[in-house]
Design a protein around this motif. Structure first.
Motif, PDB file in Angstrom:
ATOM      1  N   THR A 252      -7.731  -0.352 -12.972  1.00  0.00           N
ATOM      2  CA  THR A 252      -7.822  -0.808 -11.578  1.00  0.00           C
ATOM      3  C   THR A 252      -6.673  -0.298 -10.716  1.00  0.00           C
ATOM      4  O   THR A 252      -6.636  -0.592  -9.516  1.00  0.00           O
ATOM      5  N   GLU A 253      -5.718   0.441 -11.306  1.00  0.00           N
ATOM      6  CA  GLU A 253      -4.600   0.962 -10.514  1.00  0.00           C
ATOM      7  C   GLU A 253      -5.120   1.819  -9.361  1.00  0.00           C
ATOM      8  O   GLU A 253      -6.063   2.604  -9.535  1.00  0.00           O
ATOM      9  N   PRO A 254      -4.518   1.686  -8.190  1.00  0.00           N
ATOM     10  CA  PRO A 254      -4.924   2.524  -7.053  1.00  0.00           C
ATOM     11  C   PRO A 254      -4.800   4.012  -7.390  1.00  0.00           C
ATOM     12  O   PRO A 254      -3.798   4.452  -7.969  1.00  0.00           O
TER      13      PRO A 254
ATOM     14  N   LYS B 144       0.826  -1.207   0.000  1.00  0.00           N
ATOM     15  CA  LYS B 144       0.000   0.000   0.000  1.00  0.00           C
ATOM     16  C   LYS B 144       0.859   1.257   0.000  1.00  0.00           C
ATOM     17  O   LYS B 144       0.369   2.357  -0.254  1.00  0.00           O
ATOM     18  N   ARG B 145       2.159   1.100   0.285  1.00  0.00           N
ATOM     19  CA  ARG B 145       3.095   2.219   0.268  1.00  0.00           C
ATOM     20  C   ARG B 145       4.342   1.806  -0.493  1.00  0.00           C
ATOM     21  O   ARG B 145       4.753   0.658  -0.451  1.00  0.00           O
ATOM     22  N   GLY B 146       4.939   2.757  -1.167  1.00  0.00           N
ATOM     23  CA  GLY B 146       6.131   2.467  -1.940  1.00  0.00           C
ATOM     24  C   GLY B 146       5.794   1.883  -3.304  1.00  0.00           C
ATOM     25  O   GLY B 146       4.630   1.794  -3.706  1.00  0.00           O
TER      26      GLY B 146
ATOM     27  N   VAL C  31       2.878   3.462  -8.401  1.00  0.00           N
ATOM     28  CA  VAL C  31       2.336   2.199  -8.899  1.00  0.00           C
ATOM     29  C   VAL C  31       2.318   2.223 -10.419  1.00  0.00           C
ATOM     30  O   VAL C  31       2.229   3.288 -11.036  1.00  0.00           O
ATOM     31  N   SER C  32       2.406   1.042 -11.013  1.00  0.00           N
ATOM     32  CA  SER C  32       2.392   0.966 -12.482  1.00  0.00           C
ATOM     33  C   SER C  32       1.853  -0.378 -12.938  1.00  0.00           C
ATOM     34  O   SER C  32       2.000  -1.388 -12.244  1.00  0.00           O
TER      35      SER C  32
END
Length: 684
Positions: A302-304, A271-273, A310-311
């Motif tokens: 659907t990417e956060p 959820k981080r990084g 994120v990728s």
């Protein structure tokens, strides 16, 4: 598998997994599950290799010998069966193996691809993405894993035991509701139970051989099992979630709905990084500027939200076999999670769909293997598994033409036949006391209006049963019908009003002894039996030799009948016949005493067409002199009483063999009026 890659590490021919390894022992049995199915391919290619058949159905002059060899070896197996999803459970076949329908509720399908092969000294488990079809074994790009268990090495036994439990559950979908358990399912369950006992015995004798850096877990979906993603999250060993997910799949949810599988994957990632989702799929077309990738754009969506770290990356799988000048359809299914130390790599039958991952209202029965690899302890395994994804450059989403149509997915394949209505429970071919064959029908509820059953042999088709005939019998739910045709049905075509096609109702046998042996082995003469029993050559080779020899007379001037008498008939000479009889009995005694992998194998040696019972019947039928007949039968029983059973890993105990032989001798004594039989002391 492309020919150029046949020696490449990580590549293998799936059919080779069906071949007996060195020192595997005698075949005991095999069961398998599949979605799509080709009965001829399974019978000739898979079973042919498992049984180690020497003759081929395609070679000129060998087709009949192939049938003899196949039927002889099939009847010695404890079980040979395939459980197929109801839309694809069809096809002509030998009745020596069972074909069972998987009827899942709520539109679910049997999509698991498991093969459990057992020899007397080896249990082999094959789990992967390939259906039991020529496409799955020869044309597609598939992925599979083979786990072997032997008396000397039991690797991750819990994986085998959990798979056996899954196979029991899957088999429970075979009977229609309200139908009594059929013999085929009884054989299925008994084989699983016996395999479990054998594996437990081996485990108790040897320490499990486990690579400390690699652990293997079976992962199944189905009723009350939870989603596949949730199960993988439970297997993840680190306190911090994985950083990257990689997916290989040929099929996805419909493009016009939110992509639940991708959403579930993102929930499992950090959820981080940095967090990445890599998707490897096949392309339909490729031009200089665009790639038509068979992936819905909904995955990208659907990417956060609100995270720049994120990728989602897309890759085109290489499916071209340049040497064969062919494109191989992608059918492999892989899902992995990684961080800087751990790799959780899953392969098997689950497509990247809601039904395949068990996260929607419709849940498939799927089977997968998860490899948990510690890169610090198993660097080679870690590297080898990651090589499955290739090393291609990611595609720019701007250069992708997304999947937009409603192409049928693998788990929604419309190419199969109609599902068999549940009202048609099952049909079993049975043998009455007077050896007449009957079909035992079990119905469950009311069949659709205007139904009929048809049989395609002999040609033209004949109608076996119809709604009007069933009504005239009082609409019974359990009834028997005599079967007088020379050929034996492996199934019936079922149609009804407005069906627009046909469903398949498979037929299975009540027991191994229902069907008579191949024509060449029926009612063999005493002289022929003595010749066959006295030699150690394989039965088909003996038959082939006899045919060649009988086609020409002693001077080579022309054909004669196979069992015609020689010019000088010595068959009545007691001394000469006794010598030949003694040689045959010695071979029979040694054959019965050899390790027997199953009760069916022992039964074949005693009651098969070249067994002790056939010899008894030939003596009764052909030896007219009562003293000679009595003498020969007494000698046979005495020799059987001296059988010294041998045991090996995975074989029947000596006690079982002794008790079975002793009971056979008692039956001879009760049913044959011979003087001097009392001289037999029985088995010591």
């Amino acid at each position: 598998m492309p020919k150029k890659e046949k020696n490449k590490p990580g590549y293998a021919r799936l059919l080779e997994a069906w071949e007996p390894p060195d020192n595997a022992g005698d075949p005991v049995g095999c069961i398998a599950t599949t979605f799509t199915f080709d009965s001829i391919f399974f019978e000739e290619e898979c079973l042919g290799r498992f049984l180690d058949l020497h003759f081929s159905p395609e070679e000129a002059g060998e087709s009949r010998l192939y049938i003899i060899e196949r039927e002889e070896k099939l009847r010695q197996l404890a079980c040979a069966a395939v459980l197929v999803d109801q839309k694809h459970c069809r096809g002509q076949r030998s009745l020596g193996w069972d074909l069972m329908i998987a009827r899942l509720p709520h539109r679910g399908i049997l999509h698991a691809k498991i093969s459990l092969l057992r020899w007397s000294r080896r249990i082999r488990l094959v789990i992967g993405s390939a259906n039991l079809t020529p496409e799955g074994f020869r044309k597609n790009l598939e992925i599979f894993s083979v786990l072997d268990y032997t008396p000397d090495e039991v690797v991750d036994p819990e994986c085998l035991f959990r798979t056996l439990e899954f196979l029991e559950t899957a088999g429970g979908n075979a009977p229609a509701p309200g139908v009594a358990e059929q013999p085929a399912l009884t054989r299925w369950k008994r084989f699983i139970s016996e395999t479990r006992k054998q594996a437990a015995k081996w485990r108790s004798k040897t320490a499990s051989a486990v690579n400390p850096g690699v652990k293997i877990f079976p992962v199944f979906t189905g009723k009350s099992r939870g989603s596949l993603i949730r199960q993988m999250a439970d297997l993840w060993p680190a306190s911090v979630p994985p950083q990257q997910a990689r997916i290989i799949s040929p099929f996805f949810d419909s493009p016009d709905v939110p992509n639940k599988p991708a959403r579930e994957v993102w929930k499992m990632l950090r959820k981080r990084g940095d967090a990445e989702l890599h998707l490897h799929a096949c392309a339909e077309e490729k031009t200089d500027s665009m790639v038509s990738l068979l992936v819905p754009e909904s995955i990208l969506k659907t990417e956060p939200k609100g995270r720049a770290d994120v990728s989602t990356r897309f890759y085109m799988m290489e499916t071209e076999d340049k040497e064969a000048k062919a494109i191989r359809s992608l059918h492999a299914k892989v899902l992995s999670f990684t961080d800087d130390r751990w790799l959780l790599f899953l392969l098997g039958s689950s497509n990247f769909t809601s039904a395949g991952l068990g996260i929607g209202p419709r849940v498939n029965l799927e089977a997968n293997l998860a490899y948990l690899v510690d890169s610090r302890k198993a660097k080679k395994s870690h590297k080898r598994l990651l090589e499955v994804f290739g090393s291609g450059e990611p595609l720019d989403p701007k250069d992708i033409q997304w999947l937009t149509d409603q192409t049928p997915m693998d788990d929604q394949d419309e190419t199969g036949g109609l599902p068999l209505p549940e009202a048609f429970g099952c049909v079993t071919l049975e043998k009455e006391d007077h050896n007449a064959l009957t079909l035992h029908f079990q119905f469950a509820g009311k069949p659709p209006a205007g139904w009929k059953l048809e049989y395609s042999k002999p040609d033209p088709w004949v109608q076996v049963m119809s709604e009007s005939e069933w009504i005239s019998k009082g609409k019974p739910h359990d009834f028997q019908m005599p079967w007088a045709h020379k050929s034996y049905p492996s199934g019936f075509e079922v149609s009804w009003e407005s069906s627009g096609g046909t469903a398949w109702l498979p037929v299975n046998i009540q027991a191994k002894n229902v069907l008579p042996p191949p024509e060449e082995l029926r009612n063999l003469s005493l002289d022929t039996l003595l010749e066959i029993i006295a030699t150690a050559n394989p039965l088909p080779k003996i038959i082939s030799h006899r045919k060649k020899r009988s086609s020409t007379d002693a001077n080579g001037t022309g054909p004669v009948k196979p069992d015609s008498k020689p010019r000088v008939d010595t068959s009545s000479f007691l001394l000469q016949r006794t010598r030949r009889f003694s040689r045959a009995l010695q071979q029979m005694k040694e054959r019965i005493g050899r390790p027997a992998a199953s009760l069916e194998a022992l039964d074949w040696r005693l009651n098969g067409p070249i067994g002790a019972k056939a010899l008894v019947e030939a003596i009764q039928r052909e030896v007219e002199n009562p003293e000679e007949r009595s003498f020969l039968l007494v000698e046979l029983c005495l020799d059987l009483s001296r059988v010294q059973p041998q045991e090996s890993e995975g074989s029947l105990s000596a006690k079982i063999i002794k008790d079975t032989v002793r009971e056979f001798i008692r039956e001879v004594a009760q049913n044959v009026d011979i003087r001097g039989l009392q001289a037999s002391q029985g088995l010591k």
